[in-house]
Scaffold this active site. Sequence first.
Site, PDB file in Angstrom:
ATOM      1  CG  ASP A  92      -7.783  -2.305  -6.379  1.00 35.29           C
ATOM      2  OD1 ASP A  92      -6.535  -1.929  -6.225  1.00 35.29           O
ATOM      3  OD2 ASP A  92      -7.990  -3.171  -6.675  1.00 35.29           O
ATOM      4  CG  HIS A 244     -11.424  -1.675  -2.476  1.00 34.70           C
ATOM      5  ND1 HIS A 244     -11.428  -3.112  -1.795  1.00 34.70           N
ATOM      6  CD2 HIS A 244     -11.595  -2.040  -3.914  1.00 34.70           C
ATOM      7  CE1 HIS A 244     -11.256  -3.877  -2.745  1.00 34.70           C
ATOM      8  NE2 HIS A 244     -11.518  -3.397  -4.027  1.00 34.70           N
TER       9      HIS A 244
END
Length: 723
Positions: A92, A244
């Site tokens: 992400d 991430h």
Amino acid sequence: MSVHRPIKAVVPVSVRAHWFVLVALLFALGVALAVQGYMHHLAGIGDDSVPASASADTVPNAVSHGGPVIDSRGGAVRTVSPPDRTLALTFDDGPDPVWTPQILDVLRKHHVRATFFVVGSAAIDNPELVRRIIAEGHEIGVHTLTHTDLGTAPPWRRQLEVQGAQEAIAGITGRATSLQRPPYSSGNEAVTDSTWSAMQASADEGYLTVLSTIDSEDWRRPGVATIERNLTVSGPEGQVLLMHDGGSDREQTVAALDSALPRFADQGYRVTTVGDAIGIESMREASSAEEITGTAFVRGIQLSDFVVTAISWGLVAAGIVTLIRAVLVIGFAARHSRAARRIQTASRGRRRLDVPVRPEVTEPVSVIVPAYNEAAGIEAAVRSIVASTHPVEIIVVDDGSTDGTADIVEALGIPGVTVIRKENGGKPSALNAGLGAASHQIVVMVDGDTVFEPDTVHALIQQFADPRVGAISGNTKVANRGGILGAWQHIEYVVGFNLDRRLFDVAECMPTVPGAIGAFRRDALLRVGGVSDDTLAEDTDLTMSLCRDGWRVVYQDDARAWTEAPATLGALWRQRYRWCYGTLQAMWKHRGAVVQRGAAGKLGRRGLGYLLVLQVLLPLFAPIVDVFAVYGLIFLDPLRIGALWLVFLVVQLLMASYAFRLDTERLGPLWTLPLQQFVYRQLMYLVVIQSVVTALAGVHLRWHRMERYGSLRVPAAATERQA
């Protein structure tokens, strides 16, 4: 500067179209700033922590306890999990120019593909990384446009965030995705009513929502070992792993990923994309319409970013120029003041070894007063000159007045005052007529709306003791300074005009001896052909001609003249419009001075350069500054913007206080200086814009006759100073 011709049509209506252009440009700038502010400041990529728990009454049980991939398209709710021994690896908050490439390198090293849920704004900032993700066989999903919390966003913003990110992907890659992940989401059990509402809205647009079953919590940056433990998989069940590649420092993520992937392989897990894990084609070729729309969207955002960046650098440059100007003006004014004090001390008999005594100039002076319809103030003007302590002859040139100006002067019956009547021909012709009638070699020119103090003429001409000096500018004061508009003009005269004249004097590049008070050698005037009517700023044109002829032009700050200033905004506009337009004409006429040597070169490279930057370019940039200030208050830190404004104001106040001290003025009017930033400043830069457009359009601007108020008299402060 006095005026001589009545008001007529100023410019054709067609020139006024530039105001529509200006409004359109400012509107476009406002849109660009609003887009940039929305993209980069209303939200932002940060720690991807899950919001505090909230109600989940409307969340279906199939969602709360189902698989991480949720399909609620068409109203029915279905969920699915990756098959056994399959790990869907997701990232992400990217792409990030530092960490995404390193993560891609690790994935390539271990021959693993993953799904990247990209933030639209980050994708637009790093399009080459988005294309690399696709080129290396990875998958892309939507993580909104600005990383906003969809659960708390209104419906219009939810749609904008999801659709905007999709358009960014289509514009960059030419492909579209069916996967989306709401920011600040985690597992199924954390889905709240608001999050579920956002997921349903996305489903109506054709999206599958992808949650996670194992959160590495790398957003906490807890250390590589902790991230590795969080990624531990037990049992055969398929999982969706959350990591991430953007939003912060992801060094720990890169290291943990590099060690986890071999371990997964050793444990018999297949690591792949979400689409591959659940057996769907999550990406497709974008339609022509989608690609065109997406490309336009991306280019528009990039253009707005470029505009804002350019403006930011422009603001930095303007700030530097303004600061340099403040330092130069104060420094040169201080130097000018010290030099003037040394000369005065030497002249009074307290001679210093390093300062030669300047001989006193005592020869009589011819004072020329051009007048057109000056009935309201001509008597005060003439009487103030007659009261001079220096021997003068006064020549009033009536330039075709229709209000009895000449009759008023003749009725005074004062010896030594000559009245010349002529047909209206403009101020230059009136001055030249007076010059032809002058008996003396020193000529003082004064507007018909101006009064002198008794010692003004004597103080004004003393620098003619230097044979290099061809013209001397006096110190013009605002007589009608009552009210806020009068106070603003008073500040401008003291701070803007007089500080600049001190700088020009020391730098030997004086561009203007004002029509209100100026002294000239008659021979110097005749050498340059007298006063030209080529421009509307005859005083600036004449001064520049003298500089180019090799004469020094200086400033005498203790030679004071009091003049009427416009009492309404309309009158002020007309006056400054003519001044600015005429100055532009004079600058263009004398542009050749830039490449000349000697006094002409100093005028061209110093004086004209200063006028171009400080009085033309900066005012043209000023509307953008105001729009950017509004942008800063809305999207940036209002306290920081306010602090910057206060710093700017303090610098102005310090400059103004010093200028007022040099001119021995009371500081009281400075209370209006902050208010000047909200009305007066805008009026002045609009005048410059109007003048520049008029000049570029090649339109001939005619004279504006200023309204007279009959307020001319030497103020009490000046009388006290004489005593």
